[in-house]
Design an enzyme around this catalytic site. Sequence first.
Site, mmCIF file in Angstrom:
data_model
loop_
_atom_site.group_PDB
_atom_site.id
_atom_site.type_symbol
_atom_site.label_atom_id
_atom_site.label_comp_id
_atom_site.label_asym_id
_atom_site.label_seq_id
_atom_site.Cartn_x
_atom_site.Cartn_y
_atom_site.Cartn_z
ATOM 1 N N SER A 125 13.843 -17.819 4.168
ATOM 2 C CA SER A 125 12.495 -17.353 4.253
ATOM 3 C C SER A 125 12.587 -15.533 3.986
ATOM 4 O O SER A 125 11.703 -15.234 4.037
ATOM 5 C CB SER A 125 13.025 -17.046 6.525
ATOM 6 O OG SER A 125 13.428 -18.474 7.035
ATOM 7 N N HIS A 175 12.901 -11.516 7.601
ATOM 8 C CA HIS A 175 11.821 -11.854 7.426
ATOM 9 C C HIS A 175 10.760 -10.412 7.057
ATOM 10 O O HIS A 175 10.303 -10.336 6.393
ATOM 11 C CB HIS A 175 11.200 -12.089 8.642
ATOM 12 C CG HIS A 175 11.475 -14.187 9.118
ATOM 13 N ND1 HIS A 175 10.688 -14.564 9.759
ATOM 14 C CD2 HIS A 175 12.455 -14.529 8.060
ATOM 15 C CE1 HIS A 175 11.393 -15.949 9.280
ATOM 16 N NE2 HIS A 175 12.079 -15.954 8.957
#
Length: 207
Positions: A125, A175
């Site tokens: 991610s 993230h």
Amino acid sequence: MFIRTESFAQYIRLYPVVTVLLAINIAIHLATMLPFVGKPILFSGAGANYLIAEGEWWRLVTPMFLHWGLMHLLFNMFSLFIFGPELERFAGKLRFLTIYTLSGLFGNIATFFLKDPMTISVGASGAIFGLFGAFGALVYYTKNAFPQLRQIMMPIIIISLIMTFLQPNINIVAHITGFIVGFLIGLSYFHPKRIVSWRKKKIHRVK
């Protein structure tokens, strides 16, 4: 722009870096599903902060290629499959790989320094959000020249960032760090002066 119409062979030929990254992630995930060896593979590469602190530094890299489950893998690989090709085509193979790997790496480093020592994380991610960040930089420089890119990417970026804070069991640090790193690298790579320099080199090679 992000609708994939290539055949399988064309996709591999046009986007070799994306293809290799997809293949590695899928192959490793399949390996983690094997009886007896699957769990040891997963946990020997997971980003366990307390083990990184003890000197297992490879765990800052290996989590980028591991996923907790099938849905986790599918979400990240679908994003890579859809958005990766345009960025690889525009930035070039080496620059694309740099954005992807550095975003994922710094996401894991930030996780190590900012999250609890008992944190264990896996997933691509951070690297995927690095691609979103790079697209953000590209939109910043080309907002007037390519309004379609802005119209497509800005809602995706905004929604992805919002969902980061709303979904459970998400590594928010990875993230956000991945996004910032991708954006900063993109600001360097996609600066108009550098783009002009790339085009001049391409023209020179053709001649």
